[in-house]
Design a protein around this motif. Structure first.
Motif, PDB file in Angstrom:
ATOM      1  N   ALA A   8       1.096  -1.531  -0.045  1.00 16.78           N
ATOM      2  CA  ALA A   8      -0.398  -0.057  -0.050  1.00 16.78           C
ATOM      3  C   ALA A   8       0.794   1.481   0.450  1.00 16.78           C
ATOM      4  O   ALA A   8       1.570   1.189   0.835  1.00 16.78           O
ATOM      5  CB  ALA A   8      -1.340   0.366   1.578  1.00 16.78           C
ATOM      6  N   ARG A   9       0.333   1.615  -0.891  1.00 17.92           N
ATOM      7  CA  ARG A   9       1.166   3.526  -0.650  1.00 17.92           C
ATOM      8  C   ARG A   9       0.053   4.816   0.117  1.00 17.92           C
ATOM      9  O   ARG A   9      -0.469   5.116  -0.786  1.00 17.92           O
ATOM     10  CB  ARG A   9       1.078   3.535  -2.204  1.00 17.92           C
ATOM     11  CG  ARG A   9       2.129   2.550  -2.702  1.00 17.92           C
ATOM     12  CD  ARG A   9       2.620   3.461  -4.211  1.00 17.92           C
ATOM     13  NE  ARG A   9       3.578   4.277  -4.059  1.00 17.92           N
ATOM     14  CZ  ARG A   9       3.513   5.631  -5.638  1.00 17.92           C
ATOM     15  NH1 ARG A   9       3.287   4.865  -6.430  1.00 17.92           N
ATOM     16  NH2 ARG A   9       3.806   6.889  -5.532  1.00 17.92           N
ATOM     17  N   TRP A  10       0.871   4.974   1.495  1.00 18.00           N
ATOM     18  CA  TRP A  10       0.149   5.748   2.285  1.00 18.00           C
ATOM     19  C   TRP A  10       0.525   7.268   1.509  1.00 18.00           C
ATOM     20  O   TRP A  10       1.057   7.740   1.489  1.00 18.00           O
ATOM     21  CB  TRP A  10       0.401   5.260   3.469  1.00 18.00           C
ATOM     22  CG  TRP A  10      -0.251   4.307   3.553  1.00 18.00           C
ATOM     23  CD1 TRP A  10       0.557   2.690   3.865  1.00 18.00           C
ATOM     24  CD2 TRP A  10      -1.760   3.625   4.107  1.00 18.00           C
ATOM     25  NE1 TRP A  10      -0.129   1.942   4.358  1.00 18.00           N
ATOM     26  CE2 TRP A  10      -1.624   2.251   3.976  1.00 18.00           C
ATOM     27  CE3 TRP A  10      -2.873   4.334   4.505  1.00 18.00           C
ATOM     28  CZ2 TRP A  10      -2.919   1.486   4.605  1.00 18.00           C
ATOM     29  CZ3 TRP A  10      -3.769   3.410   4.738  1.00 18.00           C
ATOM     30  CH2 TRP A  10      -3.783   1.877   4.818  1.00 18.00           C
ATOM     31  N   PHE A  11      -0.678   7.668   1.896  1.00 21.00           N
ATOM     32  CA  PHE A  11      -0.720   9.555   1.987  1.00 21.00           C
ATOM     33  C   PHE A  11      -0.848  10.419   2.880  1.00 21.00           C
ATOM     34  O   PHE A  11      -1.965   9.197   3.839  1.00 21.00           O
ATOM     35  CB  PHE A  11      -0.310   9.926   0.210  1.00 21.00           C
ATOM     36  CG  PHE A  11      -1.646   9.993  -0.106  1.00 21.00           C
ATOM     37  CD1 PHE A  11      -2.784  11.202   0.079  1.00 21.00           C
ATOM     38  CD2 PHE A  11      -2.444   9.028  -0.626  1.00 21.00           C
ATOM     39  CE1 PHE A  11      -3.974  10.995  -0.079  1.00 21.00           C
ATOM     40  CE2 PHE A  11      -3.503   8.893  -0.816  1.00 21.00           C
ATOM     41  CZ  PHE A  11      -4.535   9.725  -1.004  1.00 21.00           C
ATOM     42  N   ILE A  25      -4.565   7.850   3.675  1.00 22.16           N
ATOM     43  CA  ILE A  25      -4.910   7.030   2.791  1.00 22.16           C
ATOM     44  C   ILE A  25      -4.269   6.410   1.802  1.00 22.16           C
ATOM     45  O   ILE A  25      -3.096   7.067   1.353  1.00 22.16           O
ATOM     46  CB  ILE A  25      -5.831   8.260   1.800  1.00 22.16           C
ATOM     47  CG1 ILE A  25      -6.411   8.975   2.930  1.00 22.16           C
ATOM     48  CG2 ILE A  25      -7.276   7.555   1.183  1.00 22.16           C
ATOM     49  CD1 ILE A  25      -7.215   8.145   3.887  1.00 22.16           C
ATOM     50  N   ALA A  26      -4.771   5.143   1.777  1.00 23.54           N
ATOM     51  CA  ALA A  26      -4.181   4.364   0.316  1.00 23.54           C
ATOM     52  C   ALA A  26      -5.355   3.975  -0.673  1.00 23.54           C
ATOM     53  O   ALA A  26      -6.758   3.430  -0.018  1.00 23.54           O
ATOM     54  CB  ALA A  26      -3.509   3.536   1.198  1.00 23.54           C
ATOM     55  N   PHE A  27      -4.991   3.760  -1.305  1.00 28.07           N
ATOM     56  CA  PHE A  27      -6.198   3.252  -2.842  1.00 28.07           C
ATOM     57  C   PHE A  27      -5.768   2.502  -3.387  1.00 28.07           C
ATOM     58  O   PHE A  27      -4.597   2.356  -3.669  1.00 28.07           O
ATOM     59  CB  PHE A  27      -6.312   4.815  -3.914  1.00 28.07           C
ATOM     60  CG  PHE A  27      -7.183   6.002  -3.337  1.00 28.07           C
ATOM     61  CD1 PHE A  27      -8.921   6.444  -2.676  1.00 28.07           C
ATOM     62  CD2 PHE A  27      -6.243   7.437  -3.294  1.00 28.07           C
ATOM     63  CE1 PHE A  27      -8.956   6.829  -2.489  1.00 28.07           C
ATOM     64  CE2 PHE A  27      -6.900   8.768  -2.372  1.00 28.07           C
ATOM     65  CZ  PHE A  27      -8.335   8.345  -1.839  1.00 28.07           C
ATOM     66  N   VAL A  35     -10.039   1.347  -0.531  1.00 28.57           N
ATOM     67  CA  VAL A  35      -9.637   2.307   0.470  1.00 28.57           C
ATOM     68  C   VAL A  35      -9.240   2.376   1.887  1.00 28.57           C
ATOM     69  O   VAL A  35      -9.862   1.630   2.417  1.00 28.57           O
ATOM     70  CB  VAL A  35     -10.437   3.808  -0.022  1.00 28.57           C
ATOM     71  CG1 VAL A  35     -10.090   5.012   0.676  1.00 28.57           C
ATOM     72  CG2 VAL A  35     -11.059   4.036  -1.100  1.00 28.57           C
ATOM     73  N   GLY A  36      -7.694   2.691   2.311  1.00 27.98           N
ATOM     74  CA  GLY A  36      -7.543   1.904   3.147  1.00 27.98           C
ATOM     75  C   GLY A  36      -7.104   3.210   4.060  1.00 27.98           C
ATOM     76  O   GLY A  36      -6.748   4.345   3.440  1.00 27.98           O
ATOM     77  N   PHE A  50     -12.158   0.504   2.968  1.00 22.93           N
ATOM     78  CA  PHE A  50     -14.095   0.824   2.800  1.00 22.93           C
ATOM     79  C   PHE A  50     -13.994   0.432   0.774  1.00 22.93           C
ATOM     80  O   PHE A  50     -12.986   0.287   0.672  1.00 22.93           O
ATOM     81  CB  PHE A  50     -14.116   2.129   2.834  1.00 22.93           C
ATOM     82  CG  PHE A  50     -14.194   2.370   3.828  1.00 22.93           C
ATOM     83  CD1 PHE A  50     -15.183   2.155   5.224  1.00 22.93           C
ATOM     84  CD2 PHE A  50     -13.161   3.048   4.702  1.00 22.93           C
ATOM     85  CE1 PHE A  50     -15.385   2.816   6.144  1.00 22.93           C
ATOM     86  CE2 PHE A  50     -13.065   3.277   6.078  1.00 22.93           C
ATOM     87  CZ  PHE A  50     -14.117   3.556   6.950  1.00 22.93           C
ATOM     88  N   THR A  51     -14.985  -0.093   0.630  1.00 23.47           N
ATOM     89  CA  THR A  51     -15.127  -0.366  -0.732  1.00 23.47           C
ATOM     90  C   THR A  51     -15.206   1.129  -1.653  1.00 23.47           C
ATOM     91  O   THR A  51     -15.278   2.204  -1.301  1.00 23.47           O
ATOM     92  CB  THR A  51     -16.765  -1.198  -1.244  1.00 23.47           C
ATOM     93  OG1 THR A  51     -17.569   0.197  -1.244  1.00 23.47           O
ATOM     94  CG2 THR A  51     -16.696  -2.500  -0.611  1.00 23.47           C
ATOM     95  N   GLY A  52     -14.637   1.430  -2.927  1.00 25.39           N
ATOM     96  CA  GLY A  52     -14.860   2.848  -3.320  1.00 25.39           C
ATOM     97  C   GLY A  52     -16.355   2.975  -2.852  1.00 25.39           C
ATOM     98  O   GLY A  52     -16.196   4.816  -3.349  1.00 25.39           O
ATOM     99  N   GLU A  53     -17.105   2.774  -3.106  1.00 24.27           N
ATOM    100  CA  GLU A  53     -18.743   2.828  -2.757  1.00 24.27           C
ATOM    101  C   GLU A  53     -19.072   2.996  -1.751  1.00 24.27           C
ATOM    102  O   GLU A  53     -18.964   4.865  -1.680  1.00 24.27           O
ATOM    103  CB  GLU A  53     -19.906   1.706  -2.963  1.00 24.27           C
ATOM    104  CG  GLU A  53     -21.943   2.590  -3.382  1.00 24.27           C
ATOM    105  CD  GLU A  53     -22.207   1.320  -3.586  1.00 24.27           C
ATOM    106  OE1 GLU A  53     -23.259   1.291  -2.874  1.00 24.27           O
ATOM    107  OE2 GLU A  53     -22.015   0.381  -3.995  1.00 24.27           O
TER     108      GLU A  53
END
Length: 66
Positions: A8-11, A25-27, A35-36, A50-53
């Motif tokens: 995961a690439r977190w920002f 957040i990580a997508f 989304v994390g 979370f799901t994208g929705e």
């Protein structure tokens, strides 16, 4: 909640202060569109996924602006 998200690439928000409490957040986790979210001060303390929705619904709710 999970703490196993290899690759995961977190920002953090560019508006975050260096020593302020905030989240990261990580997508695109596990499956495209996930989304994390984790605590930037305790990155090994667990992650909400979370799901994208679900993430879109959260952003549209305006709760995050409180």
């Amino acid at each position: 909640m999970t703490d196993d998200l290899p690759g995961a690439r977190w920002f953090k928000s560019t508006r975050s202060q260096p020593n302020a409490d905030c989240v990261e957040i990580a997508f695109g986790l596990r499956e495209a569109g996930c989304v994390g979210v984790r605590d930037s001060k305790d990155p090994s303390g667990g992650t909400l996924v979370f799901t994208g929705e679900q993430w879109d619904r959260f952003l549209r709710s305006g709760i995050w602006r409180v």
